[in-house]
Design a protein around this motif. Structure first.
Motif, PDB file in Angstrom:
ATOM      1  N   ARG A  17       0.827  -1.210   0.000  1.00  0.00           N
ATOM      2  CA  ARG A  17       0.000   0.000   0.000  1.00  0.00           C
ATOM      3  C   ARG A  17       0.865   1.265   0.000  1.00  0.00           C
ATOM      4  O   ARG A  17       0.552   2.244  -0.683  1.00  0.00           O
ATOM      5  CB  ARG A  17      -0.913   0.019   1.233  1.00  0.00           C
ATOM      6  CG  ARG A  17      -2.076  -0.952   1.173  1.00  0.00           C
ATOM      7  CD  ARG A  17      -3.058  -0.629   2.285  1.00  0.00           C
ATOM      8  NE  ARG A  17      -4.223  -1.491   2.258  1.00  0.00           N
ATOM      9  CZ  ARG A  17      -5.339  -1.262   2.939  1.00  0.00           C
ATOM     10  NH1 ARG A  17      -5.422  -0.182   3.693  1.00  0.00           N
ATOM     11  NH2 ARG A  17      -6.355  -2.095   2.865  1.00  0.00           N
ATOM     12  N   ALA A  21       1.144   4.133  -2.924  1.00  0.00           N
ATOM     13  CA  ALA A  21       0.845   5.537  -2.635  1.00  0.00           C
ATOM     14  C   ALA A  21       2.027   6.453  -2.942  1.00  0.00           C
ATOM     15  O   ALA A  21       1.916   7.674  -2.799  1.00  0.00           O
ATOM     16  CB  ALA A  21       0.438   5.686  -1.172  1.00  0.00           C
ATOM     17  N   PHE A  23       5.258   6.195  -1.564  1.00  0.00           N
ATOM     18  CA  PHE A  23       6.281   6.323  -0.524  1.00  0.00           C
ATOM     19  C   PHE A  23       7.496   5.474  -0.887  1.00  0.00           C
ATOM     20  O   PHE A  23       7.358   4.337  -1.340  1.00  0.00           O
ATOM     21  CB  PHE A  23       5.724   5.869   0.831  1.00  0.00           C
ATOM     22  CG  PHE A  23       4.677   6.788   1.398  1.00  0.00           C
ATOM     23  CD1 PHE A  23       5.040   7.978   2.016  1.00  0.00           C
ATOM     24  CD2 PHE A  23       3.330   6.468   1.303  1.00  0.00           C
ATOM     25  CE1 PHE A  23       4.081   8.824   2.535  1.00  0.00           C
ATOM     26  CE2 PHE A  23       2.365   7.305   1.815  1.00  0.00           C
ATOM     27  CZ  PHE A  23       2.736   8.495   2.434  1.00  0.00           C
ATOM     28  N   GLU A  28      10.046   9.934   4.387  1.00  0.00           N
ATOM     29  CA  GLU A  28       8.761  10.362   3.831  1.00  0.00           C
ATOM     30  C   GLU A  28       7.609   9.921   4.723  1.00  0.00           C
ATOM     31  O   GLU A  28       6.632  10.667   4.906  1.00  0.00           O
ATOM     32  CB  GLU A  28       8.596   9.786   2.423  1.00  0.00           C
ATOM     33  CG  GLU A  28       9.565  10.364   1.404  1.00  0.00           C
ATOM     34  CD  GLU A  28       9.505   9.655   0.059  1.00  0.00           C
ATOM     35  OE1 GLU A  28      10.115  10.152  -0.893  1.00  0.00           O
ATOM     36  OE2 GLU A  28       8.855   8.586  -0.023  1.00  0.00           O
ATOM     37  N   THR A  32       5.013  12.452   7.051  1.00  0.00           N
ATOM     38  CA  THR A  32       3.571  12.425   6.797  1.00  0.00           C
ATOM     39  C   THR A  32       2.773  12.442   8.087  1.00  0.00           C
ATOM     40  O   THR A  32       1.747  13.110   8.198  1.00  0.00           O
ATOM     41  CB  THR A  32       3.199  11.180   5.972  1.00  0.00           C
ATOM     42  OG1 THR A  32       3.941  11.188   4.758  1.00  0.00           O
ATOM     43  CG2 THR A  32       1.712  11.162   5.654  1.00  0.00           C
ATOM     44  N   GLY A  36      -2.055  11.818   8.462  1.00  0.00           N
ATOM     45  CA  GLY A  36      -1.858  11.879   7.015  1.00  0.00           C
ATOM     46  C   GLY A  36      -1.664  10.515   6.404  1.00  0.00           C
ATOM     47  O   GLY A  36      -2.209  10.218   5.326  1.00  0.00           O
ATOM     48  N   LEU A  37      -0.912   9.654   7.104  1.00  0.00           N
ATOM     49  CA  LEU A  37      -0.678   8.304   6.587  1.00  0.00           C
ATOM     50  C   LEU A  37      -1.973   7.510   6.544  1.00  0.00           C
ATOM     51  O   LEU A  37      -2.224   6.756   5.600  1.00  0.00           O
ATOM     52  CB  LEU A  37       0.357   7.591   7.455  1.00  0.00           C
ATOM     53  CG  LEU A  37       0.792   6.204   6.985  1.00  0.00           C
ATOM     54  CD1 LEU A  37       1.435   6.286   5.609  1.00  0.00           C
ATOM     55  CD2 LEU A  37       1.764   5.580   7.984  1.00  0.00           C
ATOM     56  N   LYS A  39      -4.973   8.626   6.043  1.00  0.00           N
ATOM     57  CA  LYS A  39      -5.779   9.071   4.893  1.00  0.00           C
ATOM     58  C   LYS A  39      -5.151   8.646   3.568  1.00  0.00           C
ATOM     59  O   LYS A  39      -5.858   8.273   2.626  1.00  0.00           O
ATOM     60  CB  LYS A  39      -5.938  10.591   4.936  1.00  0.00           C
ATOM     61  CG  LYS A  39      -6.750  11.092   6.122  1.00  0.00           C
ATOM     62  CD  LYS A  39      -6.806  12.620   6.134  1.00  0.00           C
ATOM     63  CE  LYS A  39      -7.587  13.130   7.333  1.00  0.00           C
ATOM     64  NZ  LYS A  39      -7.614  14.613   7.384  1.00  0.00           N
ATOM     65  N   GLU A  40      -3.829   8.689   3.512  1.00  0.00           N
ATOM     66  CA  GLU A  40      -3.129   8.404   2.256  1.00  0.00           C
ATOM     67  C   GLU A  40      -3.336   6.980   1.769  1.00  0.00           C
ATOM     68  O   GLU A  40      -3.559   6.735   0.587  1.00  0.00           O
ATOM     69  CB  GLU A  40      -1.630   8.669   2.425  1.00  0.00           C
ATOM     70  CG  GLU A  40      -1.243  10.138   2.415  1.00  0.00           C
ATOM     71  CD  GLU A  40      -1.104  10.686   1.003  1.00  0.00           C
ATOM     72  OE1 GLU A  40      -1.087   9.878   0.049  1.00  0.00           O
ATOM     73  OE2 GLU A  40      -1.032  11.911   0.857  1.00  0.00           O
ATOM     74  N   ILE A  41      -3.260   6.014   2.706  1.00  0.00           N
ATOM     75  CA  ILE A  41      -3.296   4.614   2.264  1.00  0.00           C
ATOM     76  C   ILE A  41      -4.530   3.859   2.773  1.00  0.00           C
ATOM     77  O   ILE A  41      -4.641   2.651   2.592  1.00  0.00           O
ATOM     78  CB  ILE A  41      -2.017   3.868   2.677  1.00  0.00           C
ATOM     79  CG1 ILE A  41      -1.881   3.792   4.200  1.00  0.00           C
ATOM     80  CG2 ILE A  41      -0.797   4.546   2.092  1.00  0.00           C
ATOM     81  CD1 ILE A  41      -0.695   2.943   4.640  1.00  0.00           C
TER      82      ILE A  41
END
Length: 305
Positions: A17, A21, A23, A28, A32, A36-37, A39-41
């Motif tokens: 994942r 995304a 990364f 990085e 995040t 944030g992480l 929401k991102e994945i």
């Protein structure tokens, strides 16, 4: 922290994942942050926090190995370790009985756990320590600053004002009795306003906010290098409810404990935790025990009765 993502001990599904995304490095991920992480994945905040704890611990291990030399493990004798420990300062309380019990005060680089029933004075003692850590060195203090993480909303600034005022007056009496120049000079900056401005207060309303705050604390401490005390007032409270996955709860608590140990060692600070009490019902009698069993992580437990 430029470690490649593929070298981190993460679950294959999670790693896939992260790669999808975009990364590529540990840096990085850490930049995040947990929210944030998540929401991102598309994972929960708890899973994001757990993953970031793993990444930070791996990066911390890399940094320690680099500081110790290429592939070198630090070697020392037990005597050297003892001398290092004895060289660490104490946060004195000006209460001779309590300082004697603690071996001189609350020791830096160690985790001290304060347990007791509601209303026994755990928060009061923590507020006292947040003032005492700022006592100037010429009076026997460490001239530090304090971080106060409050999970129960028990912090009372009016009471801190009373404690700080009494501490300043006590130091003034000592200075008047000895008439030493360094005492008088130290009192020019050891004032009520100075004490209050060097207690950094954080209110965490649930375990996610607590974990995130402790996770971000090393960066804060790097910017505030004089901090010598970190208080978590109510370590058990955020974890006593809303947990269906007990194994996840255990992993998060273990990660939290390891992070606090790293903070204590790396930043030469005392970490003080307060722990609630709960009733353990036995076959013949009931006993009061700490709500969280931190005996494997704390250096000293202080039980207030």
């Amino acid at each position: 922290m430029q470690r490649e993502l593929g070298s981190l001990p993460l679950a294959p599904a999670l790693r896939a994942r992260l790669v999808a995304a975009g990364f590529q490095t540990a840096q990085e991920l850490l930049e995040t942050g947990p929210c944030g992480l998540s929401k991102e994945i598309g994972i929960s905040k708890e899973e994001a926090l757990e993953a970031l704890q793993v990444v930070r611990q791996e990066c911390h291990g890399d940094a320690a190995r680099t500081a110790g030399g290429s592939g070198a493990t630090r070697k020392c004798t037990a005597l050297e370790l003892l001398e290092e420990e004895q060289a660490q300062g104490f946060i004195i309380t000006f209460c001779s009985a309590l300082d004697n019990i603690l071996g001189g005060g609350v020791q830096l680089t160690k985790i001290t756990e304060i347990c007791g029933a509601p209303g026994v004075g755990k928060t009061q003692l923590c507020m006292q320590l947040a003032v005492d850590v700022q006592i100037p060195e010429c009076f026997g203090g460490v001239a530090g600053e304090a971080v106060f993480i409050d999970t129960e909303g028990s912090f009372m600034v009016d009471r801190v004002v009373d404690i700080a005022t009494a501490c300043v007056q006590h130091c003034q009496l000592i200075a008047e009795a000895h008439q030493e120049e360094d005492h008088l000079k130290a009192l020019e900056t050891f004032t009520l306003e100075s004490i209050l401005s060097h207690i950094y207060y954080f209110r965490c309303r649930d375990y996610i906010e607590l974990l995130a705050q402790v996770y971000l604390l090393p960066d804060f401490l790097s910017e505030h290098s004089k901090v010598r005390l970190v208080v978590v007032d109510g370590i058990a409270f955020p974890f006593r409810h809303d947990f269906e996955d007990l194994s996840l709860r255990t992993r998060l608590l273990n990660g939290l404990a390891q992070q606090l140990i790293i903070i204590a060692n790396d930043h030469k600070s005392a970490v003080v935790l307060t722990n609630q009490m709960t009733t353990r019902i036995g076959q013949s009698q009931s006993t009061l025990v700490p709500a969280l069993d931190w005996s494997n992580f704390s250096s000293l437990m202080l039980l207030l009765l």
